[in-house]
Design a protein around this motif. Structure first.
Motif, PDB file in Angstrom:
ATOM      1  N   ALA A 172       0.838  -1.206   0.000  1.00 12.80           N
ATOM      2  CA  ALA A 172       0.000   0.000   0.000  1.00 12.80           C
ATOM      3  C   ALA A 172       0.864   1.244   0.000  1.00 12.80           C
ATOM      4  N   ILE A 173       0.633   2.115  -0.986  1.00 10.75           N
ATOM      5  CA  ILE A 173       1.417   3.341  -1.062  1.00 10.75           C
ATOM      6  C   ILE A 173       0.501   4.523  -1.342  1.00 10.75           C
ATOM      7  N   GLY A 174       0.573   5.508  -0.468  1.00 17.99           N
ATOM      8  CA  GLY A 174      -0.267   6.689  -0.622  1.00 17.99           C
ATOM      9  C   GLY A 174      -0.105   7.567   0.593  1.00 17.99           C
ATOM     10  N   PRO A 175      -1.084   8.448   0.837  1.00 22.86           N
ATOM     11  CA  PRO A 175      -0.997   9.302   2.021  1.00 22.86           C
ATOM     12  C   PRO A 175      -0.938   8.448   3.292  1.00 22.86           C
ATOM     13  N   VAL A 176      -0.291   8.974   4.320  1.00 23.49           N
ATOM     14  CA  VAL A 176      -0.125   8.207   5.564  1.00 23.49           C
ATOM     15  C   VAL A 176      -1.471   7.704   6.116  1.00 23.49           C
ATOM     16  N   PRO A 177      -2.512   8.540   6.144  1.00 25.41           N
ATOM     17  CA  PRO A 177      -3.783   8.021   6.694  1.00 25.41           C
ATOM     18  C   PRO A 177      -4.326   6.841   5.881  1.00 25.41           C
ATOM     19  N   MET A 178      -4.104   6.866   4.576  1.00 21.85           N
ATOM     20  CA  MET A 178      -4.548   5.740   3.751  1.00 21.85           C
ATOM     21  C   MET A 178      -3.783   4.473   4.102  1.00 21.85           C
ATOM     22  N   MET A 179      -2.458   4.619   4.232  1.00 23.74           N
ATOM     23  CA  MET A 179      -1.643   3.438   4.544  1.00 23.74           C
ATOM     24  C   MET A 179      -2.020   2.904   5.925  1.00 23.74           C
ATOM     25  N   ARG A 180      -2.295   3.814   6.830  1.00 29.55           N
ATOM     26  CA  ARG A 180      -2.700   3.365   8.160  1.00 29.55           C
ATOM     27  C   ARG A 180      -4.035   2.628   8.097  1.00 29.55           C
ATOM     28  N   ALA A 181      -4.975   3.139   7.277  1.00 30.47           N
ATOM     29  CA  ALA A 181      -6.287   2.506   7.163  1.00 30.47           C
ATOM     30  C   ALA A 181      -6.158   1.111   6.545  1.00 30.47           C
ATOM     31  N   VAL A 182      -5.301   0.975   5.540  1.00 31.18           N
ATOM     32  CA  VAL A 182      -5.091  -0.334   4.919  1.00 31.18           C
ATOM     33  C   VAL A 182      -4.520  -1.302   5.950  1.00 31.18           C
ATOM     34  N   SER A 183      -3.555  -0.794   6.725  1.00 36.81           N
ATOM     35  CA  SER A 183      -2.931  -1.633   7.748  1.00 36.81           C
ATOM     36  C   SER A 183      -3.966  -2.117   8.758  1.00 36.81           C
ATOM     37  N   ALA A 184      -4.911  -1.236   9.083  1.00 35.93           N
ATOM     38  CA  ALA A 184      -5.950  -1.611  10.053  1.00 35.93           C
ATOM     39  C   ALA A 184      -6.849  -2.712   9.508  1.00 35.93           C
ATOM     40  N   VAL A 185      -7.017  -2.749   8.179  1.00 36.87           N
ATOM     41  CA  VAL A 185      -7.846  -3.796   7.564  1.00 36.87           C
ATOM     42  C   VAL A 185      -7.117  -5.146   7.579  1.00 36.87           C
ATOM     43  N   THR A 186      -5.811  -5.107   7.312  1.00 38.31           N
ATOM     44  CA  THR A 186      -5.097  -6.380   7.132  1.00 38.31           C
ATOM     45  C   THR A 186      -4.517  -6.944   8.417  1.00 38.31           C
ATOM     46  N   LYS A 187      -4.286  -6.079   9.407  1.00 40.67           N
ATOM     47  CA  LYS A 187      -3.611  -6.538  10.625  1.00 40.67           C
ATOM     48  C   LYS A 187      -4.399  -7.641  11.356  1.00 40.67           C
ATOM     49  N   PRO A 188      -5.702  -7.423  11.634  1.00 43.27           N
ATOM     50  CA  PRO A 188      -6.426  -8.485  12.353  1.00 43.27           C
ATOM     51  C   PRO A 188      -6.475  -9.785  11.566  1.00 43.27           C
ATOM     52  N   ARG A 189      -6.333  -9.690  10.242  1.00 46.11           N
ATOM     53  CA  ARG A 189      -6.391 -10.907   9.412  1.00 46.11           C
ATOM     54  C   ARG A 189      -5.004 -11.473   9.150  1.00 46.11           C
ATOM     55  N   GLN A 190      -4.004 -10.796   9.710  1.00 49.11           N
ATOM     56  CA  GLN A 190      -2.618 -11.262   9.592  1.00 49.11           C
ATOM     57  C   GLN A 190      -2.157 -11.418   8.141  1.00 49.11           C
ATOM     58  N   ILE A 191      -2.553 -10.469   7.301  1.00 50.41           N
ATOM     59  CA  ILE A 191      -2.078 -10.484   5.915  1.00 50.41           C
ATOM     60  C   ILE A 191      -0.820  -9.607   5.848  1.00 50.41           C
ATOM     61  N   PRO A 192       0.310 -10.189   5.482  1.00 45.71           N
ATOM     62  CA  PRO A 192       1.542  -9.387   5.415  1.00 45.71           C
ATOM     63  C   PRO A 192       1.338  -8.144   4.552  1.00 45.71           C
ATOM     64  N   THR A 193       1.678  -6.981   5.099  1.00 42.47           N
ATOM     65  CA  THR A 193       1.396  -5.731   4.408  1.00 42.47           C
ATOM     66  C   THR A 193       2.620  -4.829   4.455  1.00 42.47           C
ATOM     67  N   ILE A 194       2.980  -4.339   3.280  1.00 43.89           N
ATOM     68  CA  ILE A 194       4.166  -3.486   3.163  1.00 43.89           C
ATOM     69  C   ILE A 194       3.717  -2.083   2.768  1.00 43.89           C
ATOM     70  N   VAL A 195       4.306  -1.089   3.421  1.00 40.76           N
ATOM     71  CA  VAL A 195       4.040   0.294   3.019  1.00 40.76           C
ATOM     72  C   VAL A 195       5.367   0.971   2.663  1.00 40.76           C
ATOM     73  N   SER A 196       5.299   1.950   1.778  1.00 37.40           N
ATOM     74  CA  SER A 196       6.502   2.698   1.419  1.00 37.40           C
ATOM     75  C   SER A 196       6.417   4.065   2.083  1.00 37.40           C
ATOM     76  N   LEU A 197       7.370   4.355   2.967  1.00 37.34           N
ATOM     77  CA  LEU A 197       7.311   5.594   3.738  1.00 37.34           C
ATOM     78  C   LEU A 197       8.178   6.671   3.093  1.00 37.34           C
ATOM     79  N   ASN A 198       7.735   7.874   3.239  1.00 35.10           N
ATOM     80  CA  ASN A 198       8.462   8.984   2.636  1.00 35.10           C
ATOM     81  C   ASN A 198       8.599  10.123   3.638  1.00 35.10           C
ATOM     82  N   PRO A 199       9.391   9.904   4.685  1.00 34.21           N
ATOM     83  CA  PRO A 199       9.524  10.935   5.722  1.00 34.21           C
ATOM     84  C   PRO A 199      10.468  12.048   5.302  1.00 34.21           C
ATOM     85  N   ILE A 200      10.587  13.040   6.161  1.00 34.03           N
ATOM     86  CA  ILE A 200      11.544  14.127   5.944  1.00 34.03           C
ATOM     87  C   ILE A 200      12.943  13.532   5.811  1.00 34.03           C
TER      88      ILE A 200
END
Lengths: 485, 311
Positions: free
Chosen positions: B185-213
């Motif tokens: 999942a790659i997009g705005p932080v709130p989107m990536m967080r929302a995707v993570s919330a969907v997959t975490k309880p189902r234990q689906i491995p989920t990768i996000v690409s972060l773009n910090p300062i």
């Protein structure tokens, strides 16, 4: 010029003081603090030299600058000759004249220092280099006939530059690769303008370019191109890895991710390389320091550079927080005094245990604990111990963590046949600086851990002579002891 | 200097650039990024490499959010960028996982695209979900269609695809019984967080690409530190991709807001005199210290800040 005086008379001459910018004024600008000796003062200082038959100062210098000889030329008024004499051993005299810890090196070894003040060798070196630069008559040293051998230098800091200079003189074709957009490494991103003006570094680089050294910026060796590719595809016969120690250490205490908590590397890079202090012309932002309280954690030269930069960014209060006492502080005394004169507050025997932020995740205070000195530890210094029940909270807007750096892993991670030690530093033979990979040498902070500009330059020179040896003989002898381990 | 050989808008404020950078083009792999500096007064900003070609060009796709990205988006084919360094970061982990769902929010789709291609080449069944605020802001729909076994398009206003968030599509897909082996999942932080919330309880491995300062991108400054599994990691050398279920998104968002005031001020100044920066960039060789507005930009320039869930 001046008549040489008998030694008894010479020691009566007082050490010439370095003129400085007024402390109150300089604490708020980025102009250089030390103003440099005038001609008369420089010659007067040179007169103090006892011209020892066996000059200890030369041995005290990690690159072996012929101190006595160049000082004699200063006394004789041949300043350009003096500059050439220094350049035989040191490609960055204007830099080392400013940032070397001379008190522990050449000046520390000076015989005069035993009973009187030691000769101001650093100030003389700087005088000579500045005189030469301002005269516009920089005499580039003569290169040996071209050998047709190609050497790649990874990193353009002091180790890389001194190695490049020596190899170029010996007739090799040298290319220096730099990951950042400008050449100079720590001289540019780490040391502030008020201690080392960047134009001086640029001019030294231009001199090296004129000597025939090629510089390539924006190349991250290990990412953009690997060491193997440099040797196998780009035809380099040898490589010198001088990437420095560039991975910042943190304190590993709660709250270090808060906004307003910087590593010294990030803070200094924003200020020095990206010129964040000049926000009307440069685009890199820095967290607001003006009228705020900024504290630096640590007591080394990097900590002093950071706290004095914070002062110049307009901090209402700038403090050093150091866990040992003032006596143990590793920074150069001159830097500590300069910071004190500029109004920096020193909280020695204090240690942060937590950074505390507001709801936006921005730093608002630090929890400190007072320290006492216990028994000596393995470093020989008395170990700081927290005093129970002494914790207190101090309001703080910006914290800069300057507690050292680790080994940057980029080159090592893509050069698996080059051995590293358990801290990630590259293993290199102490004498020859050969690594475990044929044709590859390493030196400076990436081998030794964070040290000084001049020690890195010394490593660069050692590497150059060792590389030259290898290129001429083609012999890669491995130390049997090292091979076994 | 790095010449721009192609520049065109893909959506309002979203521009594609092909830049001549042979060394980087040859080396880059999916998931890696470059750091650019437009001119000698500019800041260094990280941008993900969307593609590369055999002629030695790399493609980057930029959303104009702050001063630097808007200024970048005024450049055209024939202009040059002063500094481009890379490829930086670790490449995406690409293996044959089975069924991989690739989610791109807004311009995040451009970052997800090369990994989607690599995942497909590695033999995965690739299901892509791309989202945007509206039809105009959807990018790379055709490219994603071509590289995916299935494509779902979501818009906030329903002007294209299905109305809703990318998480709605993902949730529905999983509920309908699709076995998902991995999510990117790659997009705005709130989107990536929302995707993570969907997959975490189902234990689906989920990768996000972060773009910090970020400043140097080589591990030197530590500015890009992110909390992952309670440990500080550097996005530039340890990332930019991390296990979504371990990422502290709250800390990430707060750190990304650090220069909000300076960025807003810089953008205001830039909007007053955008042409000055353009002039500046067209005269890159000359020194014009007096020209050019005040500073500071978002460092997360390839991820939009609007519309938290989608994009």
């Amino acid at each position: 010029m001046a008549e040489p005086l008998p030694p008894k008379e010479r020691v009566k001459i007082p050490r010439q003081a370095m003129p400085e910018q007024d402390a109150d004024a300089r604490a708020r600008n980025f102009d250089e603090v030390n103003l440099g000796l005038e001609v008369v003062a420089a010659q007067c200082e040179a007169q103090r030299c006892l011209t020892c038959a066996d000059p200890k100062c030369v041995k005290g210098c990690p690159v072996g600058v012929k101190v006595r000889d160049f000082v004699e030329l200063v006394l004789a008024g041949d300043f350009l000759g003096a500059a050439s004499k220094i350049r035989e051993d040191n490609v960055l005299p204007a830099v080392t004249g400013r940032v070397c810890p001379q008190e522990n090196q050449c000046e520390g070894a000076c015989i005069m220092g035993k009973r009187f003040d030691s000769l101001a060798i650093g100030n003389l070196e700087r005088f000579v280099a500045d005189y030469e630069r301002e005269s516009g008559q920089v005499a580039l040293p003569q290169r040996a006939p071209l050998t047709g051998k190609k050497v790649a230098i990874v990193g353009s800091g002091p180790a890389g530059l001194s190695c490049a200079g020596d190899l170029c003189l010996r007739g090799h074709d040298v290319t220096v690769f730099e990951a950042l957009h400008e050449i100079g490494g720590v001289l540019l991103y780490g040391i502030p303008e008020f201690r080392l003006p960047k134009d001086i570094v640029r001019q030294e680089i231009d001199n090296m370019r004129a000597m025939g050294i090629e510089f390539q910026t924006n190349v991250v060796v290990g990412k953009t191109v690997t060491i193997d590719e440099l040797m196998q595809e780009e035809g380099f016969d040898a490589v010198f890895v001088a990437t420095g120690a560039g991975l910042p250490r943190f304190l590993d205490i709660p709250g270090e991710h808060l906004g307003g908590v910087y590593s010294a590397n990030e803070f200094l890079t924003r200020v020095n390389l990206m010129k964040a202090y000049d926000s009307s012309h440069y685009d890199s932002p820095i967290y607001q320091c003006r009228d705020r309280h900024v504290a630096v954690i640590g007591g080394g030269n990097t900590a002093m550079d950071s706290v004095r930069s914070a002062m110049r960014l307009g901090a209402a209060k700038a403090s050093i927080i150091y866990r040992r006492s003032m006596e143990e502080m590793p920074a150069r005394q001159e830097e500590v005094h300069h910071a004190q004169d500029e109004g920096v507050q020193f909280l020695d025997l204090h240690n942060p245990v937590e950074f505390i932020g507001d709801e936006q995740g921005i730093l608002k205070s630090v929890r400190l604990v007072k320290m006492a000195l216990g028994e000596p530890d393995e470093s020989g210094r008395r170990r700081p111990v927290a005093i129970e029940g002494s914790e207190f909270e101090m309001p703080l807007d910006v914290a800069i963590v300057a507690v050292g750096t680790g080994a940057n892993p980029l080159v090592q991670s893509t050069t698996p046949d080059m051995k590293t030690n358990r801290w990630g530093y590259i293993q290199a033979d102490e004498e020859s600086l050969r690594t475990s990979k044929v044709g590859v040498f390493a030196g400076g902070d990436i081998v030794s851990g964070a040290a000084t500009v001049i020690l890195a330059m010394g490593a660069g020179r050692t590497a150059a002579s060792s590389i030259d040896d290898y290129l001429q003989t083609g012999v890669w002898e491995t130390d049997p002891a090292a091979a076994e381990s | 200097m790095f010449p721009i050989v192609e520049a065109r808008f893909l959506a309002p404020d979203v521009k594609l650039f092909r830049i001549q950078a042979p060394r980087i083009a040859r080396k880059r792999r999916a998931g890696q990024f470059v750091i650019i500096r437009i001119d000698q007064h500019g800041e260094r900003i990280p941008l993900t490499i969307a593609d590369s070609d055999r002629d030695g060009n790399i493609t980057i796709i930029v959303q104009g959010v702050g001063k630097t990205t808007r200024w970048l988006n005024t450049l055209e084919s024939g202009d040059s960028i002063r500094d481009v360094v890379g490829p930086l970061g670790e490449p995406s982990e690409v293996e044959s996982f089975g069924t991989v769902v690739v989610i791109g929010g807004g311009v995040g789709t451009a970052i997800a695209y090369p990994t989607a291609v690599a995942m497909k080449q590695a033999g995965n069944r690739v299901i892509s979900i791309i989202g945007a605020r509206d039809r105009e802001r959807l990018i790379l729909q055709d490219a994603m269609q071509q590289t995916s076994d299935e494509l779902h398009v979501m818009t906030d206003d329903g002007s294209a695809g299905t109305q809703g968030f990318v998480t709605d599509a993902l949730d529905q897909m999983i509920q309908s019984g699709v076995v998902v082996d991995r999510v990117l999942a790659i997009g705005p932080v709130p989107m990536m967080r929302a995707v993570s919330a969907v997959t975490k309880p189902r234990q689906i491995p989920t990768i996000v690409s972060l773009n910090p300062i970020m400043v140097d991108g080589t591990g030197m400054c530590g500015g890009c530190r992110v909390l992952v599994g309670g440990r500080a990691r550097f996005a530039c050398v340890d990332g930019p991709e991390f296990d979504a279920h371990e990422v502290d998104f709250d800390v990430l968002m707060k750190r990304n807001n650090l220069y909000r005031d300076q960025e807003a001020e810089a953008l205001r100044e830039f909007n007053k005199h955008p042409s000055e920066s353009v002039t500046r960039s067209c005269q890159l060789q000359h020194h014009h210290p007096e020209v050019g507005p005040r500073s500071g930009d978002d460092s997360r320039s390839d991820v939009p800040v609007t519309s938290p869930e989608n994009s």
